[in-house]
Scaffold this active site. Structure first.
Site, mmCIF file in Angstrom:
data_model
loop_
_atom_site.group_PDB
_atom_site.id
_atom_site.type_symbol
_atom_site.label_atom_id
_atom_site.label_comp_id
_atom_site.label_asym_id
_atom_site.label_seq_id
_atom_site.Cartn_x
_atom_site.Cartn_y
_atom_site.Cartn_z
ATOM 1 C CG ASP A 49 -1.829 1.210 1.253
ATOM 2 O OD1 ASP A 49 -2.906 1.101 0.638
ATOM 3 O OD2 ASP A 49 -1.464 2.259 1.822
ATOM 4 C CE1 TYR A 54 0.994 7.833 2.452
ATOM 5 C CE2 TYR A 54 1.275 5.534 1.833
ATOM 6 C CZ TYR A 54 0.524 6.524 2.416
ATOM 7 O OH TYR A 54 -0.682 6.206 2.993
ATOM 8 C CE LYS A 79 -3.535 4.791 0.498
ATOM 9 N NZ LYS A 79 -2.120 4.606 0.823
ATOM 10 C CG HIS A 112 -4.251 9.899 0.225
ATOM 11 N ND1 HIS A 112 -2.922 9.713 -0.055
ATOM 12 C CD2 HIS A 112 -4.400 9.501 1.520
ATOM 13 C CE1 HIS A 112 -2.310 9.222 1.015
ATOM 14 N NE2 HIS A 112 -3.188 9.091 1.973
HETATM 15 N N1 LIG Z 1 -5.159 6.415 3.620
HETATM 16 C C1 LIG Z 1 -4.591 7.156 4.524
HETATM 17 O O1 LIG Z 1 -4.906 8.345 4.698
HETATM 18 C C2 LIG Z 1 -3.521 6.566 5.378
HETATM 19 C C3 LIG Z 1 -3.079 7.245 6.527
HETATM 20 C C4 LIG Z 1 -2.085 6.637 7.298
HETATM 21 C C5 LIG Z 1 -1.593 5.404 6.940
HETATM 22 N N2 LIG Z 1 -2.033 4.783 5.798
HETATM 23 C C6 LIG Z 1 -1.502 3.465 5.378
HETATM 24 O O2 LIG Z 1 -1.557 2.562 6.477
HETATM 25 C C7 LIG Z 1 -0.253 2.034 6.734
HETATM 26 C C8 LIG Z 1 -0.069 1.703 8.189
HETATM 27 O O3 LIG Z 1 -0.337 2.815 9.005
HETATM 28 P P1 LIG Z 1 0.769 3.585 9.860
HETATM 29 O O4 LIG Z 1 2.091 3.429 9.212
HETATM 30 O O5 LIG Z 1 0.276 4.961 10.063
HETATM 31 O O6 LIG Z 1 0.694 2.890 11.285
HETATM 32 P P2 LIG Z 1 0.774 1.397 11.891
HETATM 33 O O7 LIG Z 1 0.987 0.398 10.832
HETATM 34 O O8 LIG Z 1 -0.395 1.267 12.798
HETATM 35 O O9 LIG Z 1 2.049 1.492 12.827
HETATM 36 C C9 LIG Z 1 3.338 1.680 12.325
HETATM 37 C C10 LIG Z 1 4.265 1.947 13.509
HETATM 38 O O10 LIG Z 1 4.287 0.816 14.371
HETATM 39 C C11 LIG Z 1 5.617 0.274 14.420
HETATM 40 N N3 LIG Z 1 5.460 -1.194 14.358
HETATM 41 C C12 LIG Z 1 5.096 -1.961 13.299
HETATM 42 N N4 LIG Z 1 5.009 -3.244 13.615
HETATM 43 C C13 LIG Z 1 5.357 -3.333 14.922
HETATM 44 C C14 LIG Z 1 5.473 -4.420 15.836
HETATM 45 N N5 LIG Z 1 5.220 -5.666 15.447
HETATM 46 N N6 LIG Z 1 5.848 -4.138 17.110
HETATM 47 C C15 LIG Z 1 6.122 -2.879 17.493
HETATM 48 N N7 LIG Z 1 6.020 -1.806 16.671
HETATM 49 C C16 LIG Z 1 5.640 -2.027 15.396
HETATM 50 C C17 LIG Z 1 6.362 0.843 13.231
HETATM 51 O O11 LIG Z 1 7.726 1.032 13.521
HETATM 52 P P3 LIG Z 1 8.918 0.364 12.650
HETATM 53 O O12 LIG Z 1 8.717 0.762 11.223
HETATM 54 O O13 LIG Z 1 10.143 0.946 13.249
HETATM 55 O O14 LIG Z 1 8.782 -1.118 12.864
HETATM 56 C C18 LIG Z 1 5.673 2.204 13.060
HETATM 57 O O15 LIG Z 1 6.241 3.142 13.947
HETATM 58 C C19 LIG Z 1 0.658 3.147 6.208
HETATM 59 O O16 LIG Z 1 1.983 2.718 6.037
HETATM 60 C C20 LIG Z 1 -0.044 3.523 4.945
HETATM 61 O O17 LIG Z 1 0.223 2.581 3.922
HETATM 62 C C21 LIG Z 1 -2.999 5.342 5.029
#
Ligand SMILES: NC(=O)c1ccc[n+]([C@@H]2O[C@H](COP(=O)([O-])OP(=O)(O)OC[C@H]3O[C@@H](n4cnc5c(N)ncnc54)[C@H](OP(=O)(O)O)[C@@H]3O)[C@@H](O)[C@H]2O)c1
Length: 277
Positions: A49, A54, A79, A112
């Protein structure tokens, strides 16, 4: 035994989308990004994704290319960013994304954010990309019920996916049931609430009972709810950990306990108060 989760959800048009994918938001270091995505593909992830904003579509494309995995076994989402919304602008932005990704089609393309006055035309362009077979599925992101109603009132092809912030502190029950009623699959963004829920005692306790980490418990909760989850990590260990959730099942009682953690608490922006560009 292969512990990597490989199940799919079937979208309204019959195509399969992996229920677990790698999110790549905030992967800004090109080498780290390439290495993280390459590793994810190596261990069995098949969905990535990304988004124009990004600024890592290029590295995503390189990882796909270097992986040697046949294109039809991958599911790539991108997106259109807010400043590129509108009909012609979206078509142009899509072309740019496709070029950076070095692909000739995307599996899913999303609006988005619902930029006021523009998101309807943006979705019309996404429908056109679908008709032209440049994308295999249509979708939106951060759309609330009223945005979806507006889109559904005019769409020839209803959105197949809505990607929204969703995790145990923000369970989005009314929006999820609206999507279900309209055949729209839900993808959970920030499925781990960006790490803010990992110290929750209830989740830790459930993890202990299964010999699993808190992150694995949360991801399993998304999957058992029929949601698509896209956790982000740049750490090899955590990339593998997050997908190693195929060998246990949460009980009904555990699922309910996790549901009860809901506080309607966001870690990201609320689409209603989003700064409309
Ligand atoms: N459509 C939208 O508007 C929108 C908005 C936000 C996000 N997104 C999408 O959703 C994806 C995920 O969301 P997100 O990146 O905001 O948050 P997330 O996946 O909920 O959390 C990511 C964070 O958690 C840490 N993490 C990951 N796995 C872990 C584990 N097993 N144990 C401990 N810590 C862990 C990561 O650090 P490390 O990398 O250091 O492991 C990072 O700091 C994004 O990458 C993006 O593709 C979309």
């Amino acid at each position: 035994m292969d512990l990597i989760y490989q199940d799919h959800v079937t979208l309204a048009n019959g195509i399969n989308m992996p229920q677990l994918g790698l999110g790549v938001y905030k992967m800004t270091n090109p080498e780290e990004t390439l290495s993280a995505i390459s590793y994810a593909l190596e261990v069995g992830y098949r969905a990535i994704d990304t988004a124009a904003i990004y600024e890592n579509e290029e590295e995503t494309g390189n990882a796909i290319l270097y992986s040697g995995i046949p294109r039809d076994q991958l599911f790539i989402t991108s997106k259109v960013w807010n400043t590129d919304q509108g009909y012609d602008e979206t078509l142009r932005a899509f072309e740019g994304s496709l070029k950076k990704l070095k692909l000739d089609y995307l599996d899913l393309y999303l609006t988005h954010w619902p930029v006021a006055g523009k998101y309807q035309d943006t979705y019309r362009a996404i429908e056109r990309l679908y008709e032209e077979k440049l994308i295999r599925a249509t979708g939106v992101s951060n759309h609330h019920i009223h945005h979806l109603k507006e889109i559904l009132a005019h769409a020839a092809v209803p959105p197949m996916v809505n990607q929204i912030e969703l995790h145990p502190f923000l369970t989005q029950v009314p929006l999820r049931s609206f999507c279900e009623q309209h055949g729209i699959e839900v993808t959970s963004w920030s499925p781990l609430a960006r790490g803010r829920i990992l110290s929750n005692e209830t989740l830790i306790e459930i993890g202990r009972a299964h010999g699993k980490t808190t992150a694995q418990i949360i991801i399993r909760w998304h999957l058992q709810n029929g949601l698509i989850a896209i956790p982000k990590s740049v750490s090899k260990e955590r990339i593998k950990e997050n997908a190693s959730v195929a060998d246990f099942v949460l009980t009904q009682e555990e699922m309910q306990k996790i549901d009860e953690l809901n506080k309607n608490e966001r870690t990201g922006t609320n689409p209603e108060t989003y700064d409309q560009l």
